[in-house]
Design a protein around this motif. Structure first.
Motif, mmCIF file in Angstrom:
data_model
loop_
_atom_site.group_PDB
_atom_site.id
_atom_site.type_symbol
_atom_site.label_atom_id
_atom_site.label_comp_id
_atom_site.label_asym_id
_atom_site.label_seq_id
_atom_site.Cartn_x
_atom_site.Cartn_y
_atom_site.Cartn_z
ATOM 1 N N UNK A 58 18.328 -0.678 -3.099
ATOM 2 C CA UNK A 58 17.255 -1.990 -3.226
ATOM 3 C C UNK A 58 16.938 -2.874 -3.106
ATOM 4 N N UNK A 59 16.723 -2.640 -1.730
ATOM 5 C CA UNK A 59 17.319 -3.041 -0.414
ATOM 6 C C UNK A 59 15.013 -3.936 -0.180
ATOM 7 N N UNK A 60 14.875 -4.312 -1.399
ATOM 8 C CA UNK A 60 13.201 -4.306 -1.517
ATOM 9 C C UNK A 60 13.074 -5.200 0.350
ATOM 10 N N UNK A 61 13.978 -6.349 0.114
ATOM 11 C CA UNK A 61 12.778 -7.276 1.185
ATOM 12 C C UNK A 61 12.932 -5.707 2.578
ATOM 13 N N UNK A 62 14.292 -5.164 2.496
ATOM 14 C CA UNK A 62 13.929 -4.491 3.666
ATOM 15 C C UNK A 62 12.271 -2.974 3.744
ATOM 16 N N UNK A 63 12.242 -2.728 2.548
ATOM 17 C CA UNK A 63 11.746 -1.473 2.197
ATOM 18 C C UNK A 63 10.334 -2.126 2.605
ATOM 19 N N UNK A 64 9.771 -3.045 2.716
ATOM 20 C CA UNK A 64 8.653 -4.136 2.647
ATOM 21 C C UNK A 64 8.618 -3.318 4.225
ATOM 22 N N UNK A 65 9.330 -4.419 4.515
ATOM 23 C CA UNK A 65 9.216 -4.680 6.457
ATOM 24 C C UNK A 65 9.232 -3.063 7.172
ATOM 25 N N UNK A 66 10.129 -1.913 6.553
ATOM 26 C CA UNK A 66 9.986 -0.202 7.304
ATOM 27 C C UNK A 66 8.435 0.372 6.380
ATOM 28 N N UNK A 67 7.744 -0.532 5.168
ATOM 29 C CA UNK A 67 6.474 0.019 5.066
ATOM 30 C C UNK A 67 5.560 -0.327 5.858
ATOM 31 N N UNK A 68 5.387 -1.700 6.417
ATOM 32 C CA UNK A 68 5.065 -2.379 7.118
ATOM 33 C C UNK A 68 4.751 -1.934 8.404
ATOM 34 N N UNK A 69 6.092 -1.335 8.864
ATOM 35 C CA UNK A 69 6.095 -0.751 10.449
ATOM 36 C C UNK A 69 5.529 0.884 10.425
ATOM 37 N N UNK A 70 5.636 1.465 9.077
ATOM 38 C CA UNK A 70 4.931 2.765 8.969
ATOM 39 C C UNK A 70 3.078 2.012 9.253
ATOM 40 N N UNK A 71 3.341 1.622 8.752
ATOM 41 C CA UNK A 71 2.066 1.443 8.227
ATOM 42 C C UNK A 71 1.268 0.742 9.312
ATOM 43 N N UNK A 72 1.530 -0.213 10.328
ATOM 44 C CA UNK A 72 1.596 -0.288 11.030
ATOM 45 C C UNK A 72 1.426 1.384 12.468
ATOM 46 N N UNK A 73 1.851 2.083 12.566
ATOM 47 C CA UNK A 73 1.611 2.828 13.029
ATOM 48 C C UNK A 73 0.738 4.069 13.236
ATOM 49 N N UNK A 74 -0.190 3.714 11.619
ATOM 50 C CA UNK A 74 -1.133 4.553 11.643
ATOM 51 C C UNK A 74 -0.999 5.224 10.762
#
Ligand code: AMP
Ligand code: ZN
Length: 465
Positions: free
Chosen positions: A434-450
């Motif tokens: 339930x670490x939502x901020x971290x989860x959002x940050x990782x989602x952004x990182x994945x999306x930035x990689x295409x």
């Protein structure tokens, strides 16, 4: 069985393929020298050989396929001069020759897998068949085909009258050409080493006892010894790149036929080179050394794009490689995948049967000396025809037995590159905690990689854009 025409370098024409044993084919393909990664030029040759094998299987033949791993005895010059490639690799990387061989053999096998190239029935390492090679050299010695110099045991090519039957070269100009690499003790410039002695006072990493002294086998003898060991007298088709015609395969024929007194392989097939802009061939020593890893995987391009790209040029014609040709192949493969997905969607899960008339057309092209470019035109004709969609699906999957483009796996999500997979796993862990901020940050990182991330009821879905 349908008629298969194959271009035989021995006769310099297309011939109807006739196996020695009914319904069976013995196939031998020269494998890599494992002192470095294979470059995509090498891999073009293995794709051509894979198509050959698949076409034979598609026609109903049972194929027994042997591939060797050259882990000893290949010098930097094909005519027995220069440095030992394995020792060179060992010095370059500060590892033993055995470690070098193991590492690059694994890398090569992984390349084949990425390209969906079928594994041979038997892999053989040169270093595992030293006894067979020694036995063959002894046989040649007993028959009077060899002589000894200070550095090794040589095959006397003047005793084998048909020495140029594969290369069709003029022997005199060949002798001149071969003389460039001087060895004054050789009786004829085209003579080649069967066994080389370890230099006095030098302890080589790879060396064996032999009836002639400690040393190592010459490069050519391994392919003769291994093909006969595993295929017996069932010697149908032997392949390699065109660079093997003049020396390696010519020498294989000379020593094998001298040893047995029988014709060696019936059919010799050679794949043309991959060239880069300006017509230069790709070589391991070049700055243009492109591997599957640096040209495709690292750039996040599906390696099957290279396989599909290789289909655009007939195997006997030089293939040009450029960023433009990769782009075209990428679009072409995506288009084909979309066509197949569309047909499957339209068919709505209904099972179809292979369309026999389109199958016959496809077979006619692949059986005409592996004419894959024209077979691809048949693929398009079939997919654009008005036959039933379920029939289209069944027919394309049947074609894919030859094409090997994994068209049966399109619905499965594609495997993610390792770095993305790690991010996905980290995000799963963050969500579980339930670490939502971290989860959002990782989602952004994945999306930035295409990639697009979708959180569905069934879990996280990650799709390449
Ligand atoms: P090697 O590892 O150098 O023994 O080569 C492995 C295979 O690749 C052999 O069948 C060669 O004939 C072939 N080959 C070498 N260079 C090229 C190239 N530029 N294009 C296509 N095939 C090649
Ligand atoms: Zn070989």
């Amino acid at each position: 069985m349908k008629k298969i025409l194959l271009y035989n370098t021995l006769s310099r024409r297309k011939e109807e393929f006739v196996p020695i044993r009914d319904g069976q084919v013995g196939l031998y393909t020269c494998g890599p020298t494992v002192y470095n990664f294979a470059h995509i030029g090498n891999l073009r040759t293995y794709i051509f050989e894979d198509i050959l094998k698949r076409v034979l299987q598609y026609n109903g033949y049972q194929v027994r396929h042997i591939m060797n791993i050259t882990d000893v005895g290949h010098l930097t010059g094909d005519r027995d001069m220069g440095e030992d490639k394995m020792e060179k690799g060992s010095r370059r990387e500060g590892k033993t020759a055995w470690e070098i061989a193991e590492f690059y053999t694994a890398a090569f096998k992984s390349d084949l897998q990425q390209l969906n190239i079928l594994d041979p029935d038997i892999w053989v390492k040169a270093t595992d068949t030293i006894d067979d090679q020694i036995a063959m050299i002894e046989n040649l010695q007993n028959k009077g085909f060899t002589y000894q110099t200070r550095d090794g045991i040589y095959f006397d090519t003047s005793k084998f009258p048909d020495y140029t039957k594969l290369s069709h070269q003029d022997l005199e100009s060949l002798q001149e050409g071969a003389r460039v690499e001087k060895n004054p003790e050789k009786r004829n410039a085209t003579d080649f080493a069967l066994w080389k002695f370890s230099p006095a006072g030098v302890r080589r990493q790879m060396e064996w006892d032999s009836p002639w002294g400690v040393g190592f086998p010459g490069w050519h003898i391994e392919c003769s010894a291994m093909s006969m060991k595993f295929l017996g007298d069932q010697l149908d088709i032997h392949c390699g790149g065109t660079d093997h015609i003049d020396v390696h395969h010519t020498n294989e024929i000379a020593q094998s036929e001298a040893a047995t007194g029988k014709p060696f392989f019936n059919c010799w097939m050679h794949g043309a080179f991959l060239i880069i802009a300006g017509g230069k061939k790709m070589a391991k020593s070049d700055e243009n050394f492109l591997t599957l890893d640096n040209a495709f995987l690292k750039r996040d391009i599906n390696p099957l794009v290279y396989r599909f790209g290789a289909f655009q040029t007939h195997y006997r014609k030089p293939m040009e490689y450029s960023d433009e040709s990769v782009r075209a192949a990428r679009n072409g493969l995506q288009h084909l995948q979309n066509q197949v997905r569309q047909a499957a969607q339209n068919a709505g899960g209904q099972a179809g049967t292979v369309n026999e008339s389109f199958k016959a057309k496809f077979l006619q092209m692949v059986n005409d000396d592996l004419n894959i470019p024209r077979a691809l035109a048949v693929v398009q004709e079939m997919l654009k025809s008005n036959i039933d969609d379920a029939e289209k699906c069944a027919t394309i999957l049947d074609y894919d037995r030859v094409l090997g483009l994994n068209l049966d796996k399109l619905d499965q999500p594609e495997t993610l590159p390792e770095n993305i997979q790690k991010l996905v796993e980290a995000r799963q862990a963050a969500r579980a905690a339930k670490e939502w901020a971290k989860s959002d940050q990782l989602r952004d990182q994945i999306q930035e990689s295409g990639y697009t991330v979708q959180d569905t009821k069934g879990g996280m879905k990650v799709i390449k854009n």
